[in-house]
Design an enzyme around this catalytic site. Sequence first.
Site, mmCIF file in Angstrom:
data_model
loop_
_atom_site.group_PDB
_atom_site.id
_atom_site.type_symbol
_atom_site.label_atom_id
_atom_site.label_comp_id
_atom_site.label_asym_id
_atom_site.label_seq_id
_atom_site.Cartn_x
_atom_site.Cartn_y
_atom_site.Cartn_z
ATOM 1 N N TRP A 30 30.881 37.793 45.549
ATOM 2 C CA TRP A 30 30.217 37.510 44.715
ATOM 3 C C TRP A 30 28.525 37.854 44.926
ATOM 4 O O TRP A 30 28.430 37.120 46.062
ATOM 5 C CB TRP A 30 30.233 35.635 43.800
ATOM 6 C CG TRP A 30 29.741 35.859 42.797
ATOM 7 C CD1 TRP A 30 28.745 35.776 41.828
ATOM 8 C CD2 TRP A 30 30.574 35.756 41.863
ATOM 9 N NE1 TRP A 30 28.685 35.555 41.042
ATOM 10 C CE2 TRP A 30 29.341 35.618 40.456
ATOM 11 C CE3 TRP A 30 31.884 34.787 42.116
ATOM 12 C CZ2 TRP A 30 30.422 34.200 39.385
ATOM 13 C CZ3 TRP A 30 32.492 34.696 40.654
ATOM 14 C CH2 TRP A 30 31.221 34.913 39.531
ATOM 15 N N ILE A 90 22.491 33.110 42.793
ATOM 16 C CA ILE A 90 21.336 33.249 41.454
ATOM 17 C C ILE A 90 21.641 32.847 40.635
ATOM 18 O O ILE A 90 22.096 32.399 39.738
ATOM 19 C CB ILE A 90 21.458 35.534 41.828
ATOM 20 C CG1 ILE A 90 21.580 35.972 42.375
ATOM 21 C CG2 ILE A 90 20.225 35.554 40.278
ATOM 22 C CD1 ILE A 90 21.645 37.377 42.301
ATOM 23 N N GLU A 93 22.072 30.644 33.829
ATOM 24 C CA GLU A 93 22.216 29.583 32.567
ATOM 25 C C GLU A 93 21.845 28.492 32.711
ATOM 26 O O GLU A 93 22.010 27.333 31.907
ATOM 27 C CB GLU A 93 22.328 30.394 30.899
ATOM 28 C CG GLU A 93 21.313 31.863 30.839
ATOM 29 C CD GLU A 93 22.071 33.033 29.530
ATOM 30 O OE1 GLU A 93 23.075 32.324 29.859
ATOM 31 O OE2 GLU A 93 21.661 33.464 29.779
ATOM 32 N N THR A 94 23.262 28.084 33.055
ATOM 33 C CA THR A 94 23.642 26.813 33.605
ATOM 34 C C THR A 94 23.607 26.084 34.558
ATOM 35 O O THR A 94 23.078 26.444 35.932
ATOM 36 C CB THR A 94 25.139 26.831 33.414
ATOM 37 O OG1 THR A 94 25.775 27.601 34.148
ATOM 38 C CG2 THR A 94 26.421 27.870 31.391
ATOM 39 N N HIS A 96 25.547 25.702 37.210
ATOM 40 C CA HIS A 96 26.293 26.294 37.361
ATOM 41 C C HIS A 96 25.526 26.007 39.225
ATOM 42 O O HIS A 96 25.914 26.099 40.574
ATOM 43 C CB HIS A 96 26.554 26.996 37.545
ATOM 44 C CG HIS A 96 28.341 26.934 37.592
ATOM 45 N ND1 HIS A 96 29.881 26.800 37.212
ATOM 46 C CD2 HIS A 96 29.124 28.218 39.430
ATOM 47 C CE1 HIS A 96 30.502 27.262 38.774
ATOM 48 N NE2 HIS A 96 30.039 28.036 39.199
ATOM 49 N N ARG A 135 14.868 39.861 49.397
ATOM 50 C CA ARG A 135 15.658 39.759 51.230
ATOM 51 C C ARG A 135 17.091 39.585 51.602
ATOM 52 O O ARG A 135 17.085 39.471 52.509
ATOM 53 C CB ARG A 135 15.166 37.912 50.850
ATOM 54 C CG ARG A 135 14.283 37.260 50.621
ATOM 55 C CD ARG A 135 14.404 36.240 49.649
ATOM 56 N NE ARG A 135 13.209 35.622 49.133
ATOM 57 C CZ ARG A 135 12.115 35.625 47.905
ATOM 58 N NH1 ARG A 135 12.534 36.786 47.365
ATOM 59 N NH2 ARG A 135 11.365 35.479 47.862
#
Length: 163
Positions: A30, A90, A93-94, A96, A135
């Site tokens: 991911w 990263i 909006e949730t 998670h 980074r």
Amino acid sequence: MSSSLKNLSNFTSSLPLIQGVKIGIVVAEWNEQVTFALRDGAIQTLKKAGITDEQILITYVPGSFELPLGAQFFLESNTVDAVICIGCVIQGETPHFTFICDAVAQGIMRLNLDYNRPVIFGVLTTLNLQQALDRSGGKHGNKGDEAAFTALKMLALQRQQET
Ligand code: RBF
């Protein structure tokens, strides 16, 4: 300390040179633009410390949530002395983000203590993509370098305690 105040590729002490170790790297796919750069940084730093390709084993998992189990597979197989977990979470909006970060951090810490082997948290947890790019080879260095350095430091410490 904020990593904006510290370049992740600059170390305060010299790289420990350790003979005959094997190091596993588990990479989350991911955000691969970031995680592959972290992986490459880690490999480059290990090589600077004299670790060869044959001493580095790499596997891939779908996301950061799967990093602890990927690392456990390595530890159970007894093929490595340390594992570097590479991921990038990263914020979205949730909530998670929070669940993944907490689960990964706790899972990796548990493996350190359960297996008595270094399992390194090479996971960026950032508010946006730009912070992650900064980074993973950008203006704040590369967390992959720092993760590899930490693995070598902990292996050196372990050897020192065992002798
Ligand atoms: N995995 C990451 O490594 N980084 C992420 O930023 C990330 N964000 C996710 C956001 C959502 C909404 C979902 C559903 C998954 C995300 N994952 C992320 C994947 C997660 O680590 C894990 O692989 C999946 O949730 C397994 O189904």
